[in-house]
Write an enzyme that holds these catalytic residues in place. Structure first.
Site, short mmCIF file in Angstrom:
data_model
loop_
_atom_site.label_atom_id
_atom_site.label_comp_id
_atom_site.label_asym_id
_atom_site.label_seq_id
_atom_site.Cartn_x
_atom_site.Cartn_y
_atom_site.Cartn_z
N LYS A 13 0.33 -1.22 -0.82
CA LYS A 13 -0.91 -2.02 -0.89
C LYS A 13 -0.83 -3.02 -2.04
O LYS A 13 -1.09 -4.21 -1.88
CB LYS A 13 -2.14 -1.10 -1.08
CG LYS A 13 -2.28 -0.05 0.00
CD LYS A 13 -3.51 0.82 -0.22
CE LYS A 13 -3.48 1.71 -1.45
NZ LYS A 13 -2.46 2.78 -1.45
N ARG A 115 -12.54 4.10 0.44
CA ARG A 115 -11.69 5.28 0.53
C ARG A 115 -12.39 6.46 1.16
O ARG A 115 -11.79 7.50 1.41
CB ARG A 115 -11.30 5.68 -0.88
CG ARG A 115 -9.83 5.61 -1.17
CD ARG A 115 -9.67 5.96 -2.64
NE ARG A 115 -8.33 6.23 -2.97
CZ ARG A 115 -7.49 5.32 -3.47
NH1 ARG A 115 -7.87 4.09 -3.64
NH2 ARG A 115 -6.27 5.67 -3.77
N ARG A 154 8.17 4.05 -9.61
CA ARG A 154 7.36 2.85 -9.86
C ARG A 154 7.17 2.57 -11.34
O ARG A 154 6.93 3.47 -12.14
CB ARG A 154 5.99 2.99 -9.19
CG ARG A 154 5.04 1.85 -9.60
CD ARG A 154 3.83 1.76 -8.73
NE ARG A 154 3.11 3.02 -8.64
CZ ARG A 154 2.10 3.22 -7.81
NH1 ARG A 154 1.71 2.26 -7.00
NH2 ARG A 154 1.49 4.38 -7.79
N ARG A 187 2.70 5.03 -14.42
CA ARG A 187 1.32 5.53 -14.30
C ARG A 187 1.30 7.03 -14.52
O ARG A 187 2.19 7.74 -14.08
CB ARG A 187 0.76 5.20 -12.91
CG ARG A 187 0.15 3.83 -12.83
CD ARG A 187 -0.17 3.39 -11.42
NE ARG A 187 -0.90 4.35 -10.60
CZ ARG A 187 -1.37 4.07 -9.39
NH1 ARG A 187 -1.18 2.86 -8.87
NH2 ARG A 187 -2.01 4.98 -8.69
N ARG A 198 -2.94 13.55 -4.26
CA ARG A 198 -3.42 12.23 -3.82
C ARG A 198 -3.21 12.07 -2.32
O ARG A 198 -4.05 11.50 -1.61
CB ARG A 198 -2.67 11.12 -4.58
CG ARG A 198 -3.10 11.01 -6.04
CD ARG A 198 -2.06 10.33 -6.91
NE ARG A 198 -1.86 8.93 -6.57
CZ ARG A 198 -0.81 8.22 -6.95
NH1 ARG A 198 0.15 8.78 -7.69
NH2 ARG A 198 -0.71 6.96 -6.63
P1 AP5 Z 1 2.73 -0.07 -4.42
O1 AP5 Z 1 2.62 -1.37 -3.69
O2 AP5 Z 1 2.42 -0.05 -5.86
O3 AP5 Z 1 1.91 1.06 -3.65
P2 AP5 Z 1 0.33 1.24 -3.41
O4 AP5 Z 1 0.09 1.35 -1.94
O5 AP5 Z 1 -0.44 0.19 -4.12
O6 AP5 Z 1 0.17 2.68 -4.02
P3 AP5 Z 1 -0.82 3.26 -5.13
O7 AP5 Z 1 -0.14 4.48 -5.67
O8 AP5 Z 1 -1.23 2.22 -6.09
O9 AP5 Z 1 -2.01 3.69 -4.23
P4 AP5 Z 1 -3.11 4.71 -4.55
O10 AP5 Z 1 -4.03 4.51 -3.44
O11 AP5 Z 1 -2.61 6.09 -4.76
O12 AP5 Z 1 -3.61 4.27 -6.00
P5 AP5 Z 1 -4.86 3.42 -6.49
O13 AP5 Z 1 -4.42 2.66 -7.67
O14 AP5 Z 1 -5.53 2.71 -5.39
O15 AP5 Z 1 4.22 0.49 -4.18
C1 AP5 Z 1 4.67 1.69 -4.76
C2 AP5 Z 1 6.13 1.55 -5.22
O16 AP5 Z 1 6.98 1.34 -4.10
C3 AP5 Z 1 6.37 0.34 -6.14
O17 AP5 Z 1 7.30 0.70 -7.12
C4 AP5 Z 1 6.93 -0.73 -5.22
O18 AP5 Z 1 7.81 -1.60 -5.91
C5 AP5 Z 1 7.65 0.09 -4.16
N1 AP5 Z 1 7.57 -0.51 -2.83
C6 AP5 Z 1 6.48 -1.11 -2.28
N2 AP5 Z 1 6.74 -1.50 -1.01
C7 AP5 Z 1 8.04 -1.14 -0.77
C8 AP5 Z 1 8.90 -1.26 0.37
N3 AP5 Z 1 8.49 -1.86 1.50
N4 AP5 Z 1 10.16 -0.76 0.29
C9 AP5 Z 1 10.59 -0.15 -0.87
N5 AP5 Z 1 9.82 -0.01 -1.98
C10 AP5 Z 1 8.56 -0.50 -1.93
O19 AP5 Z 1 -5.86 4.58 -6.97
C11 AP5 Z 1 -5.53 5.43 -8.03
C12 AP5 Z 1 -6.62 6.49 -8.21
O20 AP5 Z 1 -7.86 5.85 -8.53
C13 AP5 Z 1 -6.94 7.33 -6.98
O21 AP5 Z 1 -6.07 8.43 -6.85
C14 AP5 Z 1 -8.40 7.72 -7.22
O22 AP5 Z 1 -8.46 8.80 -8.13
C15 AP5 Z 1 -8.96 6.49 -7.90
N6 AP5 Z 1 -9.60 5.53 -6.96
C16 AP5 Z 1 -9.19 4.26 -6.70
N7 AP5 Z 1 -10.01 3.66 -5.80
C17 AP5 Z 1 -10.95 4.58 -5.49
C18 AP5 Z 1 -12.07 4.57 -4.60
N8 AP5 Z 1 -12.36 3.48 -3.85
N9 AP5 Z 1 -12.80 5.69 -4.51
C19 AP5 Z 1 -12.52 6.79 -5.26
N10 AP5 Z 1 -11.49 6.87 -6.12
C20 AP5 Z 1 -10.70 5.77 -6.23
ZN ZN Z 2 -1.80 0.22 -5.77
#
Ligand code: AP5
Ligand code: ZN
Length: 243
Positions: A13, A115, A154, A187, A198
């Site tokens: 994402k 979410r 990451r 992170r 997660r």
């Molecule tokens: P990356 O693009 O960073 O992945 P991502 O989908 O953004 O994953 P996240 O871990 O950020 O998602 P998340 O939903 O767990 O975390 P969030 O920050 O939203 O890619 C990951 C890695 O892979 C990178 O190193 C990249 O280089 C590599 N990569 C990417 N694409 C690739 C490909 N095609 N091939 C190879 N490598 C690749 O949320 C964090 C926390 O916040 C949650 O757990 C929750 O506690 C809280 N939170 C956030 N939003 C809410 C909400 N709306 N409601 C409640 N709690 C919330």
């Molecule tokens: Zn993310």
């Protein structure tokens, strides 16, 4: 363009959303990034949120709305300046400032929100009151197993949100951001144990959000196990109405 990227941790994402932002001149609104900003600033919300994030749980819907409001009121949600109007207006219909760049009006890519089904319903209500509609909800489809190496490798540059990967997308210089030269960090929720929690939160709480949008006919699925450039090509096909 008003679109949502849905997918498990590591699906890509945060890798793809900035491409959408830059290509379509929209605001990238990432609730995870917003929370991490609160954590870094050690605000009371940040302190509470950190415990939940490190445990792999979901921050409550009320807190999420509070954080989004705070971000929007301070116009910090979008680092692209005028693009900030888009989300600002979507969440605060009373805002009267008009953007000079009309392409950006009320356009956004949401990353990490909604979410839960209540968050999706809240978003619907906010858009409805502005007589606006979502264009698409795109799910990045990938097996849980493939996410372990993505998450544990990451590296991020918190000020810009730039993301790297030790193996798949290494920075030019070890542990340093290519653009600013500042240090990269891992992170605190990027470990195998927290990832498992997660993933379970994603399946149990965000799974129903996917169904919610399928029922509205907005859902598109994309194979996210491909390389970032192939995923990006397929995303563009969705926006061009070809998928
Ligand atoms: P990356 O693009 O960073 O992945 P991502 O989908 O953004 O994953 P996240 O871990 O950020 O998602 P998340 O939903 O767990 O975390 P969030 O920050 O939203 O890619 C990951 C890695 O892979 C990178 O190193 C990249 O280089 C590599 N990569 C990417 N694409 C690739 C490909 N095609 N091939 C190879 N490598 C690749 O949320 C964090 C926390 O916040 C949650 O757990 C929750 O506690 C809280 N939170 C956030 N939003 C809410 C909400 N709306 N409601 C409640 N709690 C919330
Ligand atoms: Zn993310």
């Amino acid at each position: 363009l008003r679109t949502i990227l849905v997918g498990p941790p590591g699906a890509g994402k945060g890798t793809q959303a900035p491409r959408i932002r830059d290509e379509f001149c929209v605001c990238h609104l990432a609730t995870g990034d917003m929370l991490r900003e609160q954590v870094a600033q050690k605000t009371p919300l940040g302190v509470e949120a950190k415990k939940i994030m490190d445990a792999g749980g979901l921050v409550s819907d009320d807190i999420m709305v509070g954080i989004i409001k705070d971000q929007l009121e301070n116009n910090k949600a979008c680092k692209n300046g005028i693009h900030g109007y888009a989300v600002l207006a979507a969440f605060s219909p009373s805002i009267s400032t008009k953007p000079t760049d009309m392409r950006c009006e009320s356009s956004f890519v949401l990353d990490g929100f909604p979410r839960t089904v209540p968050q999706a319903q809240k978003l619907d209500g906010m858009l409805e009151s502005r007589k606006e509609k979502l264009d698409s909800v795109i799910q990045l489809l990938i097996d849980d197993q493939l996410l372990i190496s993505r998450i544990t490798g990451r590296l991020i540059h918190p000020p810009s949100g730039r993301t790297y990967h030790r193996e798949f997308n290494p920075p030019k210089k070890s542990m340093v951001d290519d653009v600013s030269g500042e240090p990269l960090i891992q992170r605190s929720d990027d470990n195998v144990e927290t990832l498992r929690k997660r993933l379970s939160a994603f399946h149990s709480q965000t799974g129903p959000v996917v169904e919610y949008y399928k029922n509205k006919g907005l859902w598109h699925g994309i194979d996210a196990a491909q390389s970032p450039s192939v995923v990006w090509d397929n995303l563009r096909k969705v926006f061009a109405g070809k998928q």
